[in-house]
Design an enzyme around this catalytic site. Structure first.
Site, PDB file in Angstrom:
ATOM      1  N   ASP A 226       0.839  -1.196   0.000  1.00 45.65           N
ATOM      2  CA  ASP A 226       0.000   0.000   0.000  1.00 45.65           C
ATOM      3  C   ASP A 226       0.878   1.253   0.000  1.00 45.65           C
ATOM      4  OD1 ASP A 226      -2.728   1.107   0.330  1.00 45.65           O
ATOM      5  OD2 ASP A 226      -1.941   1.868   2.235  1.00 45.65           O
ATOM      6  N   GLU A 280       1.676  -0.462  -5.046  1.00 49.43           N
ATOM      7  CA  GLU A 280       0.633   0.507  -5.357  1.00 49.43           C
ATOM      8  C   GLU A 280       1.256   1.887  -5.344  1.00 49.43           C
ATOM      9  OE1 GLU A 280      -3.334   2.768  -3.909  1.00 49.43           O
ATOM     10  OE2 GLU A 280      -1.555   2.516  -2.664  1.00 49.43           O
TER      11      GLU A 280
HETATM   12  C1  NOJ Z   1      -4.504   2.929  -0.942  1.00 56.93           C
HETATM   13  C2  NOJ Z   1      -5.629   1.996  -0.647  1.00 56.93           C
HETATM   14  O1  NOJ Z   1      -5.956   1.275  -1.804  1.00 56.93           O
HETATM   15  C3  NOJ Z   1      -6.759   2.856  -0.144  1.00 56.93           C
HETATM   16  O2  NOJ Z   1      -7.961   2.126  -0.042  1.00 56.93           O
HETATM   17  C4  NOJ Z   1      -6.364   3.451   1.175  1.00 56.93           C
HETATM   18  O3  NOJ Z   1      -7.366   4.348   1.611  1.00 56.93           O
HETATM   19  C5  NOJ Z   1      -5.039   4.230   1.062  1.00 56.93           C
HETATM   20  N1  NOJ Z   1      -4.065   3.534   0.299  1.00 56.93           N
HETATM   21  C6  NOJ Z   1      -4.460   4.513   2.412  1.00 56.93           C
HETATM   22  O4  NOJ Z   1      -4.001   3.324   3.015  1.00 56.93           O
END
Ligand code: NOJ
Length: 563
Positions: A226, A280
């Site tokens: 993440d 991500e």
């Molecule tokens: C990306 C995640 O996919 C999202 O759902 C989340 O709110 C943020 N990162 C913060 O962790």
């Protein structure tokens, strides 16, 4: 043991057509499970591991190679589980660690790998470390695990810098010190319940290395990271205003982050069975993005450039070219993603006038044409599954689910809604519990007889697109996904890297993948003649007199190219 000719044929096909087991992530179809909304096994209206285990046969029949499961750790759910209170356990609403282990074993038994979600940029404000930091003094080792700073201004009542939370409002919250006085501020790039960890602190590094090992030891095959670009901040936490734009932004994509992934890669590589990372990163600069995919860093990363791309021939072609050209020299496979738990479901997006995705302009409420969106979504499924690389399928995408844009405001749970001052409706509309059947109370999401309502209400029209209804319809989206995934597995060329554009009429995207396979997509308003082919393997829509209708896609068998 007797081996029938049919078994021999299957074994021979498996030998040549499946990518080698050490390469599974290069071509995998990965199904994203948002556990709260996938399936409820215990009847409390919240999805859980028991529900997921009960639906493994469905996923096996769909043909997916792996699951990516959104965070399943204990969490107050201030941000749907991206606020983690304990990285080594399971949220009680979802089940137990023993159930997670059983799921991993059962999925492996069904030939499905498991990717879990790690949240290293921040933890929950109820994580013991943050509780300890709040009780400790300014400058203490406990506070050093986070970004605590004195405020600006004479009485320290202004935030330490100008950074904004990605959910809206300032990225800093002031704490009340143990003595009862207003004191320091702490950084949170997301909600205040998600304090950012300080990755300059060696304790944070060693803790996350231990967490990686904890889950690899339990057999997980991959880790989705993440906010992979966010861990390292610019030293001194300077204001964004005035920061040299040539150097990016001070809160993201700092050079120092790459060393973290090099150390993580060494850990993944020390395990057997080909464990992988998927990053991500919403980074606009494609060159900077590709740096995360260097051979000693992350194996893959989500291709958000393609996800955000408008439904337009030139734009799609450019995005595909850019992706392939950047990935190729790194030896990293591309990924193709159309939807996830953060973005407007693409059936709805593709039915709007503006078909791009952009967080800052979510365009909720802009009118959309559901039939148009569905046609394009069907074609997009065939497009992504024909491209070289791996494909992500967000739960419900295989049912053609739409974004629910008319959710009652009082029911919204995404912190984005509050933090944006009710200007951004947030992401609840793509997180509605799945419809499994026409069964009245929860469309089969919870066991029959359950009285608890699903945690977000399902729209009535979803009964007709439930898995059970589509099961019996050869023209359904579910049938299309099943067929496409099955063909993708059978055809060796689709698992390779071969790709070349074919000469085609303006408005048609057509390419070959070697092995006698070609793809065509009609992006004009008129039916178009298909490229030369020997047979039609699969189409997103019925052909009209042998021609491909507007927004239609076809998979074709073509005469193998001559050397
Ligand atoms: C990306 C995640 O996919 C999202 O759902 C989340 O709110 C943020 N990162 C913060 O962790």
């Amino acid at each position: 043991m007797d081996v029938s000719p049919r078994d021999e044929q299957v074994a021979a096909e498996a030998a040549v057509e499946r990518p080698g087991p050490m390469q599974w992530w290069r071509t995998a179809v990965v199904y994203q499970v948002y556990p709260r909304s996938f399936a409820d096994g215990n009847g409390d209206g919240v999805g859980d591991i028991a529900g997921l285990r009960s639906r493994l046969p469905y996923l096996q029949q769909l043909g997916v190679d792996a699951l990516w499961i959104n965070p399943w750790y204990p969490s107050p759910m201030a941000d749907g589980g991206y606020d983690v209170a304990d990285y080594r356990d399971i949220e009680p609403d979802f089940g137990t660690l023993a159930e997670a282990e059983a799921l991993i074993a059962e999925a492996h038994g069904a030939g499905i790998r498991i990717i879990i979600d790690l949240v290293p940029n921040h933890c929950s404000s109820v994580h013991p470390w943050f509780v300890e930091a709040l009780a400790a003094e300014a400058g203490s080792p406990a506070r050093e695990r986070f970004h605590f700073r004195d405020g600006r201004g004479a009485d320290g009542s202004d935030p330490p810098n100008d950074w904004q939370s990605r959910f809206g409002g300032p990225a800093w919250t002031r704490v009340t010190e143990p003595g009862g006085m207003p004191g320091q501020w702490y950084l949170h790039l997301y909600a205040p319940e998600q304090p950012d960890l300080n990755w300059d602190n060696p304790q944070i590094r060693s803790e996350f290395e231990a967490v990686l090992r904890f889950w690899f030891d339990r057999g997980v095959d991959g880790i989705r990271i993440d906010v992979a670009d966010g861990l390292v901040k610019e030293p001194g936490l300077p204001d964004g205003a005035g920061f040299d734009p040539a150097r990016g932004v001070p809160w993201s994509d700092r050079d120092g982050v790459h060393e973290i992934y090099r150390s993580w890669r060494r850990i993944a590589d020390s395990y057997d069975g080909d464990r992988v990372f998927v990053g991500e990163m919403w980074i606009p600069d494609a060159e900077r993005f590709s740096m995360y995919l260097r051979p000693d860093e992350l194996h893959t990363a989500f291709n958000f450039d393609f996800l955000s791309c408008p439904w337009d021939g030139t734009a799609l072609r450019t995005s595909i070219d850019t992706t392939l050209q950047l990935n190729e020299p790194l030896g990293a496979p591309a990924t193709w993603v159309l939807s996830n738990h953060d973005v407007t479901r693409h059936v709805t997006r593709y039915g709007k006038e503006n078909t791009t995705f952009d967080f800052a302009d979510r365009r909720h409420g802009a009118p959309n044409d559901p039939a148009l969106g569905m046609r394009r979504a069907r074609a997009a499924a065939l497009l992504t599954m024909a491209l070289p690389g791996s494909v992500y399928v967000y739960q419900g995408e295989e049912l053609g689910l739409d974004e629910i844009e008319n959710l009652d405001d009082s029911l919204r749970q995404d912190p984005v809604w509050e933090r944006s001052g009710h200007t951004d409706p947030g992401r609840d509309g793509c997180r509605i519990p799945l419809p499994w059947s026409t069964e009245a109370s929860s469309l089969g999401f919870s066991p029959s007889g359950t009285t608890a309502a699903p945690w977000l209400p399902q729209p009535a029209h979803w009964a007709q697109v439930s898995a059970a209804v589509q099961e019996n319809d050869p023209a359904s989206m579910l049938a299309l996904y099943r067929s496409a995934i099955a063909i993708r597995k059978r055809r060796r060329g689709l698992g390779g890297t071969g790709f070349s554009w074919m000469k085609s009429e303006p408005g048609m995207l057509a390419f070959t993948r070697g092995d006698g396979f070609a793809f065509a997509l009609n992006l004009t308003d008129e039916a178009m003649v298909l490229p030369d082919h020997t047979s039609v393997l699969l189409t997103s829509t019925a052909l009209a007199g042998g021609c491909l209708p507007p927004d239609g896609a076809a998979w074709l068998a073509v005469a193998p190219e001559q050397d």
